[in-house]
Enzyme design. Structure first.
Site, short mmCIF file in Angstrom:
data_model
loop_
_atom_site.label_atom_id
_atom_site.label_comp_id
_atom_site.label_asym_id
_atom_site.label_seq_id
_atom_site.Cartn_x
_atom_site.Cartn_y
_atom_site.Cartn_z
N ASP A 40 0.80 -1.22 0.00
CA ASP A 40 0.00 0.00 0.00
C ASP A 40 0.84 1.28 0.00
O ASP A 40 0.42 2.31 0.54
CB ASP A 40 -0.98 0.01 1.20
N LYS A 43 1.88 2.10 -5.08
CA LYS A 43 2.44 1.53 -6.33
C LYS A 43 1.49 1.79 -7.50
O LYS A 43 1.93 2.11 -8.61
CB LYS A 43 2.66 0.01 -6.18
N GLY A 67 -4.63 -4.26 -3.78
CA GLY A 67 -5.59 -3.21 -4.08
C GLY A 67 -4.78 -2.00 -4.48
O GLY A 67 -4.13 -1.39 -3.64
N HIS A 68 -4.77 -1.70 -5.77
CA HIS A 68 -3.94 -0.60 -6.27
C HIS A 68 -4.84 0.56 -6.70
O HIS A 68 -5.65 0.42 -7.61
CB HIS A 68 -3.08 -1.09 -7.44
N GLN A 248 1.91 -6.33 -3.39
CA GLN A 248 2.42 -6.50 -2.04
C GLN A 248 3.76 -5.76 -1.92
O GLN A 248 3.91 -4.74 -2.57
CB GLN A 248 2.55 -7.99 -1.67
P1 GDP Z 1 -0.71 0.27 -3.52
O1 GDP Z 1 -1.31 -1.01 -3.04
O2 GDP Z 1 0.76 0.33 -3.27
O3 GDP Z 1 -1.06 0.57 -4.95
O4 GDP Z 1 -1.35 1.42 -2.62
P2 GDP Z 1 -2.92 1.58 -2.24
O5 GDP Z 1 -3.64 2.09 -3.41
O6 GDP Z 1 -3.42 0.36 -1.58
O7 GDP Z 1 -2.82 2.64 -1.08
C1 GDP Z 1 -2.28 3.92 -1.27
C2 GDP Z 1 -3.33 4.97 -0.87
O8 GDP Z 1 -2.70 6.23 -0.74
C3 GDP Z 1 -4.40 5.15 -1.92
O9 GDP Z 1 -5.59 5.50 -1.29
C4 GDP Z 1 -3.87 6.31 -2.75
O10 GDP Z 1 -4.92 7.04 -3.40
C5 GDP Z 1 -3.23 7.15 -1.69
N1 GDP Z 1 -2.06 7.93 -2.12
C6 GDP Z 1 -1.08 7.59 -3.00
N2 GDP Z 1 -0.13 8.55 -3.04
C7 GDP Z 1 -0.51 9.50 -2.15
C8 GDP Z 1 0.07 10.72 -1.70
O11 GDP Z 1 1.15 11.13 -2.12
N3 GDP Z 1 -0.60 11.42 -0.75
C9 GDP Z 1 -1.79 11.01 -0.24
N4 GDP Z 1 -2.37 11.76 0.69
N5 GDP Z 1 -2.38 9.86 -0.64
C10 GDP Z 1 -1.73 9.12 -1.57
P1 IMO Z 2 -0.88 -4.26 -2.26
O1 IMO Z 2 -0.42 -4.79 -3.59
C1 IMO Z 2 -0.94 -4.73 2.08
C2 IMO Z 2 -1.01 -8.84 3.62
C3 IMO Z 2 -2.27 -9.26 4.36
C4 IMO Z 2 -1.67 -10.25 5.34
C5 IMO Z 2 -0.60 -10.94 4.52
C6 IMO Z 2 -1.01 -12.28 3.92
O2 IMO Z 2 -2.18 -3.54 -2.31
O3 IMO Z 2 0.21 -3.48 -1.62
P2 IMO Z 2 -2.67 -12.94 1.93
O4 IMO Z 2 -4.12 -12.72 1.76
O5 IMO Z 2 -1.82 -12.36 0.85
O6 IMO Z 2 -2.31 -14.39 2.18
O7 IMO Z 2 -2.28 -12.18 3.30
O8 IMO Z 2 -0.26 -10.05 3.49
N1 IMO Z 2 -1.24 -8.31 2.26
C7 IMO Z 2 -1.16 -7.00 1.94
N2 IMO Z 2 -0.98 -5.92 2.71
N3 IMO Z 2 -1.04 -4.59 0.75
C8 IMO Z 2 -1.20 -5.67 -0.05
O9 IMO Z 2 -1.18 -5.59 -1.41
C9 IMO Z 2 -1.30 -6.94 0.54
N4 IMO Z 2 -1.49 -8.19 0.06
C10 IMO Z 2 -1.43 -9.02 1.11
O10 IMO Z 2 -2.88 -8.17 5.01
O11 IMO Z 2 -1.04 -9.58 6.40
MG MG Z 3 -2.88 -1.69 -1.82
#
Ligand code: GDP
Ligand code: IMO
Ligand code: MG
Length: 454
Positions: A40, A43, A67-68, A248
């Site tokens: 998270d 990416k 979840g991207h 991840q």
């Molecule tokens: P990923 O799994 O690495 O793609 O990241 P996620 O999408 O799960 O989580 C990142 C969260 O931070 C999302 O809600 C994005 O919209 C938000 N986000 C990304 N970059 C920034 C930033 O620079 N500032 C803020 N405030 N939010 C951001």
């Molecule tokens: P993105 O790509 C954050 C974590 C789960 C749990 C562990 C194992 O959005 O960054 P699983 O269901 O994969 O067997 O769970 O890994 N986990 C993540 N945490 N971002 C993710 O993906 C994750 N994918 C799995 O919360 O601790």
């Molecule tokens: Mg994510």
């Protein structure tokens, strides 16, 4: 990004010039984007941003546990399986062999995109060799609820990878071959029903129902399924550029993460090679994505975790709730030992710092500089989660900037102390920062000066 450099002070002008050099280099090299921490990091946002400069964007591992998030103006998309390059018209999007696919989740995602005017047909490709997630994988994940509690996403990810490694998995190519599939799925459901019973689960699945449901998914997958390794290698041979999207992150990697509190795939940059069938020699750069602080969702050691109101404030400001599960993310300070470890394991060539804006309110920002264990500073990342759980983080406090950075798009506009913070992270991690994200939207990004180029 167009910057009028003439009006800027000299030092800033040099910085912007270097930024532009890095900017022009992106898109010319085959690049892996990898999470530095526990996921998270943002990416999705970064891949969407860079995808404009690439011909092909490919996911190499994980499944719909990811979840991207991509924000384009007021539109918000959360992708779980489809690479974040799809928002760029004409780009090819590939789901590689290293990904585990729940066809129901893929179907939902394709429909969600279609509803919002994005047609993936003709440019989304799914590997024949990717393994499938079945209802029995979710059943096994629930049934095996003994031992260490990892806090998984409950999507059947671990059991699907178990079957893959156990050489009894069912792949996209198998599903497309009616007869092979029929036999395989019946055997699998029968076996898993027995196991579930033995584990005292009351759940049992119906073979014919699963078979029928997946026969429908076969028709969804048939037009998308190809030999993606061959496709990618042909593209590379034709001089096309490839952006590889990690899911991840480093500390969730099955080998290098905080085992057993990890996911079940190779999330690190090396996983891009096996997860796509692209040779390691074709990978020319690795971009690590890290928050300006740190988060983790699920159980497991987290040395720089903040307990109490300060952590809650960061969670609130950063909206740190899982994009898929909605679970609150644990928040902590930037962790340099973790960063250096991630640099080493992934061979990170450039670093992206996201969510800088979330720290705008702080007068002081602690940064974890080392782990103390039994009176000694550890020189390496401990292999045992139980040791990492007990380490005492050593902190250095950096001055905060207490001025808004949200939405800034020019390095020169950052408050001096924010630049100092970034410079400190760059120097201490030994990794050049090339991009800084100042908000969730595509445009809320700035190219940073970097020591590595120019
Ligand atoms: P990923 O799994 O690495 O793609 O990241 P996620 O999408 O799960 O989580 C990142 C969260 O931070 C999302 O809600 C994005 O919209 C938000 N986000 C990304 N970059 C920034 C930033 O620079 N500032 C803020 N405030 N939010 C951001
Ligand atoms: P993105 O790509 C954050 C974590 C789960 C749990 C562990 C194992 O959005 O960054 P699983 O269901 O994969 O067997 O769970 O890994 N986990 C993540 N945490 N971002 C993710 O993906 C994750 N994918 C799995 O919360 O601790
Ligand atoms: Mg994510």
């Amino acid at each position: 990004m167009k910057i009028q450099t003439e009006t800027l002070p000299n030092l800033v002008r040099v910085a912007v010039h270097r930024g532009n050099l890095i900017e022009s280099f992106v898109g010319m090299k085959n690049l892996v984007v990898v999470g530095v921490q526990w996921g998270d990091e943002g990416k999705g946002k970064i891949v969407d941003l860079l995808a404009e400069r690439y011909d092909v964007v490919a996911r190499y591992g994980g499944g719909h546990n990811a979840g991207h998030t991509v924000r384009i103006g007021s539109d918000k998309f959360i992708l779980q399986l489809i690479p974040c390059g799809v928002f760029r018209p004409g780009k090819k999007a590939v789901i590689g062999n290293g990904v585990v696919i729940d066809p129901a989740a893929l179907k939902r995602e394709i429909a969600m995109l279609a509803d919002r005017g994005i047609d993936v047909h003709g440019r989304l490709f799914v590997s024949f060799r990717a393994h499938l997630i079945f209802p029995h994988h979710r059943m096994m994940e629930k049934a095996a609820n003994t031992g260490v509690r990892i806090g998984t996403t409950s999507r059947g990810i671990g059991p699907a990878y178990e079957d893959k490694m156990g050489r009894r998995g069912i792949r996209v190519a198998d599903l497309l071959d009616r007869e092979t599939f029929r036999e395989q799925v019946r055997l699998a459901v029968r076996e898993k029903n027995l196991l579930a019973k033995a584990l005292e689960s009351t759940e049992q699945l119906d073979e014919s129902q699963v078979e029928g449901e997946y026969a429908e998914f076969a028709e969804l997958l048939r037009p998308l399924a190809v030999d993606t390794a061959a496709l990618l290698n042909h593209e590379l041979a034709a001089g096309k550029s490839l952006l590889m999207e990690g899911a991840q992150a480093t500390m969730l990697d099955i080998d290098h993460g905080t085992y057993p509190f990890v996911t079940s795939s190779s999330t690190v940059s090396g996983g891009a090679s096996t997860g796509l069938g692209v040779p390691p020699t074709a990978i020319q750069a690795v971009m690590g994505v890290s928050k300006a602080y740190c988060t983790r969702v699920g159980a497991g050691p987290f040395p720089s975790e903040i307990h109490g109101p300060e952590g809650e404030e960061i969670r609130r400001r950063g909206n740190e709730f899982g994009s898929v599960t909605g679970r609150p993310r644990r928040c902590g300070w930037f962790d340099l030992p973790l960063m250096r470890y991630a640099r080493m394991i992934n061979g990170i060539t450039q670093l992206v710092i996201t969510k800088l804006d979330v720290l705008d309110h702080l007068a002081e920002i602690p940064v974890c500089t080392g782990y103390k264990y039994q009176g000694e500073i550890l020189q390496e990342m401990p292999a045992l989660a139980s040791v990492l759980e007990k380490v005492e983080p050593v902190y250095e406090t950096r001055p905060g900037w207490q001025s808004p950075t949200e939405g800034l798009t020019s390095y020169g506009d950052l408050p001096q102390r924010a630049r100092d913070y970034l410079k400190y992270l760059e120097d201490e991690s030994g990794t050049a920062i090339c991009l800084v994200s100042t908000g969730p939207e595509r445009e809320q990004t700035l190219w940073a000066p970097s020591a590595s180029i120019g």
